[in-house]
Design a protein around this motif. Structure first.
Motif, PDB file in Angstrom:
ATOM      1  N   TRP A 126       0.849  -1.186   0.000  1.00  0.00           N
ATOM      2  CA  TRP A 126       0.000   0.000   0.000  1.00  0.00           C
ATOM      3  C   TRP A 126       0.886   1.238   0.000  1.00  0.00           C
ATOM      4  O   TRP A 126       2.057   1.185   0.397  1.00  0.00           O
ATOM      5  CB  TRP A 126      -0.883   0.011   1.234  1.00  0.00           C
TER       6      TRP A 126
ATOM      7  N   GLN B  74      -2.885   5.417   1.353  1.00  0.00           N
ATOM      8  CA  GLN B  74      -3.910   4.392   1.569  1.00  0.00           C
ATOM      9  C   GLN B  74      -3.990   3.994   3.039  1.00  0.00           C
ATOM     10  O   GLN B  74      -5.080   3.782   3.587  1.00  0.00           O
ATOM     11  CB  GLN B  74      -3.607   3.151   0.717  1.00  0.00           C
TER      12      GLN B  74
ATOM     13  N   GLU C 217      -5.723   6.755   4.950  1.00  0.00           N
ATOM     14  CA  GLU C 217      -7.160   6.739   4.656  1.00  0.00           C
ATOM     15  C   GLU C 217      -7.854   5.641   5.462  1.00  0.00           C
ATOM     16  O   GLU C 217      -8.931   5.855   6.043  1.00  0.00           O
ATOM     17  CB  GLU C 217      -7.388   6.519   3.156  1.00  0.00           C
TER      18      GLU C 217
END
Length: 286
Positions: A217, A221, A224
């Motif tokens: 990732w 990401q 988030e």
């Protein structure tokens, strides 16, 4: 629909350690976009200054809302100086993200310096940050968060880097104790959260690679996912990645705990007498 945690209100103040790169920088950028005042703490140098300029460009108030403060989190006196500087400039702190970490590599009987530095930054940096900032965060009575960055390696403790595993296992135990303390303190509006990243492509994990591996990732990401998890009220923020889903993580964690319950050898997932059974157990889906 989930609501944003009230600690992320515009004008509130976030302090992020290890903010010059990786997950810390991604978090600082996200906080600035939300309208928070952001303090980036990291070792002194060009990377910290560049990160600060990048975050200022996203902040509504620019230079007035974002500051970089060079800090070695392994030094309690520097962490205390950081807190004094933040309080003097912004008055109070609503989000503390103890994220600074290093991974120089270690072996059980390898150089003592590696053990000392990893434990000083990864574990004691989290403890110093929490113990220094926590009392004032509790006393101002606004909603507030302490987010400590752990690791799956602190839970399943795979062979290969014992100092890192020990440091992150310590962060897990410390943050669990912290949340217990906070929830049992009358009138306290601070909550603790353990961020458990998956495979994230950062300077810490690049190992000479210049392009993100497909399985990793991005830091964005990860942040988030962290934000969504906090909105839900999660304590354990167990992040997947492009290679490992949550179900696989859950089975790996369950197998590791089973070593104690079943009286298997430690790290039996990597033991020749148990590796096949571990693989079958982890692959199973109910």
């Amino acid at each position: 629909m989930t609501m944003q945690h009230p600690a992320f209100a515009k004008g509130h103040v976030a302090v992020v350690t290890g903010a010059a790169s990786g997950i810390g920088l991604a978090a600082a950028r996200e906080f600035a976009r939300l309208g928070l005042c952001v303090v980036l703490a990291d070792l002194e140098g060009d990377r910290l200054e560049a990160a600060c300029q990048e975050v200022r460009a996203l902040a509504a108030g620019g230079e007035a809302d974002v500051v970089a403060i060079a800090t070695d989190v392994s030094r309690p006196d520097q962490v205390e100086s950081l807190e004094r500087a933040v309080i003097q400039r912004f008055g109070r702190v609503h989000i503390l993200m103890n994220n600074a970490g290093i991974q120089p590599g270690s072996s059980l009987f390898g150089p003592q310096a590696n053990w000392d530095s990893v434990l000083a930054v990864n574990l004691m940096g989290v403890i110093y940050g929490t113990r220094t900032f926590g009392p004032n965060m509790m006393s101002h009575k606004d909603p507030a968060l302490i987010i400590n960055t752990g690791s799956k390696q602190g839970i399943t403790t795979p062979p290969g880097d014992p100092a890192y595993n020990v440091s992150k296992a310590g962060v897990k135990a410390f943050t669990e104790a912290l949340q217990h303390e906070l929830r049992n303190t009358q009138g306290c509006r601070v909550t603790a959260h353990l961020l458990i990243p998956g495979f994230v492509y950062t300077a810490l994990t690049a190992n000479g690679r210049t392009e993100k591996p497909a399985g990793a990732w991005t830091p964005e990401q990860t942040v988030e996912f962290m934000m969504r998890s906090i909105e839900r009220g999660d304590f354990y923020i167990l992040c997947p990645d492009n290679d490992v889903d949550r179900a696989t993580d859950e089975r790996r964690i369950a197998w590791a705990a089973g070593d104690i319950i079943e009286n298997r050898p430690p790290l039996s997932r990597w033991h020749p007498d148990h590796a096949d059974a571990a693989r079958d157990f982890i692959a199973k889906r109910d």
